[in-house]
Scaffold this motif. Structure first.
Motif, PDB file in Angstrom:
ATOM      1  N   PHE A  15       0.834  -1.203   0.000  1.00 33.03           N
ATOM      2  CA  PHE A  15       0.000   0.000   0.000  1.00 33.03           C
ATOM      3  C   PHE A  15       0.867   1.251   0.000  1.00 33.03           C
ATOM      4  N   LEU A  16       1.988   1.231   0.786  1.00 36.87           N
ATOM      5  CA  LEU A  16       2.931   2.349   0.828  1.00 36.87           C
ATOM      6  C   LEU A  16       3.541   2.563  -0.556  1.00 36.87           C
ATOM      7  N   ALA A  17       3.922   1.476  -1.227  1.00 41.74           N
ATOM      8  CA  ALA A  17       4.484   1.599  -2.570  1.00 41.74           C
ATOM      9  C   ALA A  17       3.448   2.172  -3.533  1.00 41.74           C
ATOM     10  N   PHE A  18       2.208   1.741  -3.384  1.00 36.13           N
ATOM     11  CA  PHE A  18       1.126   2.247  -4.244  1.00 36.13           C
ATOM     12  C   PHE A  18       0.908   3.744  -4.033  1.00 36.13           C
ATOM     13  N   VAL A  19       0.965   4.170  -2.760  1.00 34.58           N
ATOM     14  CA  VAL A  19       0.801   5.594  -2.437  1.00 34.58           C
ATOM     15  C   VAL A  19       1.972   6.386  -3.003  1.00 34.58           C
ATOM     16  N   ILE A  20       3.193   5.862  -2.905  1.00 35.16           N
ATOM     17  CA  ILE A  20       4.364   6.567  -3.438  1.00 35.16           C
ATOM     18  C   ILE A  20       4.236   6.706  -4.957  1.00 35.16           C
ATOM     19  N   MET A  21       3.702   5.675  -5.619  1.00 30.56           N
ATOM     20  CA  MET A  21       3.516   5.765  -7.068  1.00 30.56           C
ATOM     21  C   MET A  21       2.447   6.792  -7.437  1.00 30.56           C
ATOM     22  N   LEU A  22       1.469   6.996  -6.559  1.00 26.49           N
ATOM     23  CA  LEU A  22       0.374   7.930  -6.869  1.00 26.49           C
ATOM     24  C   LEU A  22       0.696   9.378  -6.503  1.00 26.49           C
ATOM     25  N   ILE A  23       1.846   9.635  -5.876  1.00 27.66           N
ATOM     26  CA  ILE A  23       2.169  11.005  -5.446  1.00 27.66           C
ATOM     27  C   ILE A  23       2.265  11.936  -6.652  1.00 27.66           C
ATOM     28  N   LYS A  24       2.959  11.571  -7.709  1.00 31.68           N
ATOM     29  CA  LYS A  24       3.137  12.437  -8.881  1.00 31.68           C
ATOM     30  C   LYS A  24       1.810  12.695  -9.588  1.00 31.68           C
ATOM     31  N   PRO A  25       0.984  11.677  -9.894  1.00 33.15           N
ATOM     32  CA  PRO A  25      -0.314  11.982 -10.521  1.00 33.15           C
ATOM     33  C   PRO A  25      -1.223  12.814  -9.624  1.00 33.15           C
ATOM     34  N   LEU A  26      -1.147  12.595  -8.319  1.00 33.45           N
ATOM     35  CA  LEU A  26      -1.975  13.392  -7.412  1.00 33.45           C
ATOM     36  C   LEU A  26      -1.507  14.844  -7.369  1.00 33.45           C
ATOM     37  N   LYS A  27      -0.187  15.088  -7.454  1.00 32.79           N
ATOM     38  CA  LYS A  27       0.315  16.469  -7.522  1.00 32.79           C
ATOM     39  C   LYS A  27      -0.152  17.140  -8.804  1.00 32.79           C
ATOM     40  N   ASN A  28      -0.107  16.386  -9.911  1.00 33.15           N
ATOM     41  CA  ASN A  28      -0.603  16.949 -11.170  1.00 33.15           C
ATOM     42  C   ASN A  28      -2.093  17.271 -11.082  1.00 33.15           C
ATOM     43  N   LEU A  29      -2.846  16.378 -10.470  1.00 38.55           N
ATOM     44  CA  LEU A  29      -4.276  16.616 -10.277  1.00 38.55           C
ATOM     45  C   LEU A  29      -4.511  17.829  -9.396  1.00 38.55           C
ATOM     46  N   SER A  30      -3.667  17.988  -8.380  1.00 35.19           N
ATOM     47  CA  SER A  30      -3.762  19.161  -7.514  1.00 35.19           C
ATOM     48  C   SER A  30      -3.497  20.436  -8.304  1.00 35.19           C
ATOM     49  N   GLY A  31      -2.511  20.408  -9.201  1.00 32.33           N
ATOM     50  CA  GLY A  31      -2.231  21.577 -10.051  1.00 32.33           C
ATOM     51  C   GLY A  31      -3.404  21.900 -10.973  1.00 32.33           C
ATOM     52  N   VAL A  32      -4.027  20.860 -11.503  1.00 33.56           N
ATOM     53  CA  VAL A  32      -5.203  21.080 -12.361  1.00 33.56           C
ATOM     54  C   VAL A  32      -6.321  21.721 -11.567  1.00 33.56           C
ATOM     55  N   PHE A  33      -6.555  21.232 -10.358  1.00 34.87           N
ATOM     56  CA  PHE A  33      -7.611  21.807  -9.536  1.00 34.87           C
ATOM     57  C   PHE A  33      -7.315  23.248  -9.139  1.00 34.87           C
ATOM     58  N   SER A  34      -6.035  23.566  -8.865  1.00 35.11           N
ATOM     59  CA  SER A  34      -5.698  24.951  -8.507  1.00 35.11           C
ATOM     60  C   SER A  34      -5.867  25.887  -9.699  1.00 35.11           C
ATOM     61  N   SER A  35      -5.489  25.431 -10.895  1.00 31.73           N
ATOM     62  CA  SER A  35      -5.696  26.288 -12.078  1.00 31.73           C
ATOM     63  C   SER A  35      -7.185  26.417 -12.395  1.00 31.73           C
ATOM     64  N   LEU A  36      -7.940  25.352 -12.120  1.00 35.51           N
ATOM     65  CA  LEU A  36      -9.383  25.421 -12.299  1.00 35.51           C
ATOM     66  C   LEU A  36      -9.995  26.419 -11.327  1.00 35.51           C
ATOM     67  N   ARG A  37      -9.490  26.452 -10.096  1.00 33.01           N
ATOM     68  CA  ARG A  37      -9.984  27.405  -9.116  1.00 33.01           C
ATOM     69  C   ARG A  37      -9.670  28.834  -9.547  1.00 33.01           C
ATOM     70  N   SER A  38      -8.435  29.071 -10.048  1.00 36.91           N
ATOM     71  CA  SER A  38      -8.086  30.432 -10.480  1.00 36.91           C
ATOM     72  C   SER A  38      -8.938  30.856 -11.676  1.00 36.91           C
ATOM     73  N   THR A  39      -9.293  29.899 -12.518  1.00 31.35           N
ATOM     74  CA  THR A  39     -10.159  30.224 -13.663  1.00 31.35           C
ATOM     75  C   THR A  39     -11.576  30.522 -13.202  1.00 31.35           C
ATOM     76  N   THR A  40     -12.092  29.711 -12.307  1.00 28.09           N
ATOM     77  CA  THR A  40     -13.475  29.904 -11.864  1.00 28.09           C
ATOM     78  C   THR A  40     -13.624  31.038 -10.867  1.00 28.09           C
ATOM     79  N   ASP A  41     -12.527  31.481 -10.239  1.00 28.31           N
ATOM     80  CA  ASP A  41     -12.625  32.626  -9.333  1.00 28.31           C
ATOM     81  C   ASP A  41     -12.990  33.898 -10.097  1.00 28.31           C
TER      82      ASP A  41
END
Length: 138
Positions: A15-41
């Motif tokens: 599970f720890l290895a799975f979480v470590i593998m998901l860190i990069k896609p989750l950071k990218n998803l976080s960036g998408v959500f932050s840019s979406l927030r700046s657009t919708t603001d």
């Protein structure tokens, strides 16, 4: 129990290895959500600007239509007068045509003289003057 602990430990490491593998896609998803927030603001302000522009345009259009209606109501009597003048002129000219036809029918025997001497215009003017004189004196 030892085997159960080892199994849970292996599942935890997986599970720890799975979480470590998901860190990069989750950071990218976080960036998408932050840019979406700046657009919708900015979206509420843009919608407010668009609606105020539409409101101003509709207000201007309404005022223009009101001015046009006022001008048309002022011109309406003039159009009525022009229509009455047109009808009167039509009646007058049709009456003159009838009189001219009647006179032409009455003067059929002298028509060769009229055509030969080119006196049609003169007789038409005399007929018009006679008719106007008759209309003036009942």
């Amino acid at each position: 129990m030892d085997w159960l602990g080892i199994g849970v430990l292996i599942i935890g490491i997986a599970f720890l290895a799975f979480v470590i593998m998901l860190i990069k896609p989750l950071k990218n998803l976080s960036g998408v959500f932050s840019s979406l927030r700046s657009t919708t603001d900015a979206l509420p302000q843009q919608v407010a600007d668009i609606t105020s522009s539409a409101k101003d345009t509709l207000t201007t259009g309404r005022e223009t239509i009101q001015q046009l209606n006022n001008q048309m109501s002022e011109l309406s009597p003039i159009f009525t007068i022009l229509g009455d003048v047109g009808e009167t002129t039509n009646k007058l000219s049709s009456s003159m045509v009838d009189i001219t036809k009647e006179m032409k029918a009455n003067t059929k025997e002298g028509s060769t003289f009229i055509e030969r001497k080119n006196l049609e215009g003169l007789y038409g003017a005399i007929t018009l003057g006679y008719y106007a004189f008759q209309r003036r004196n009942p």
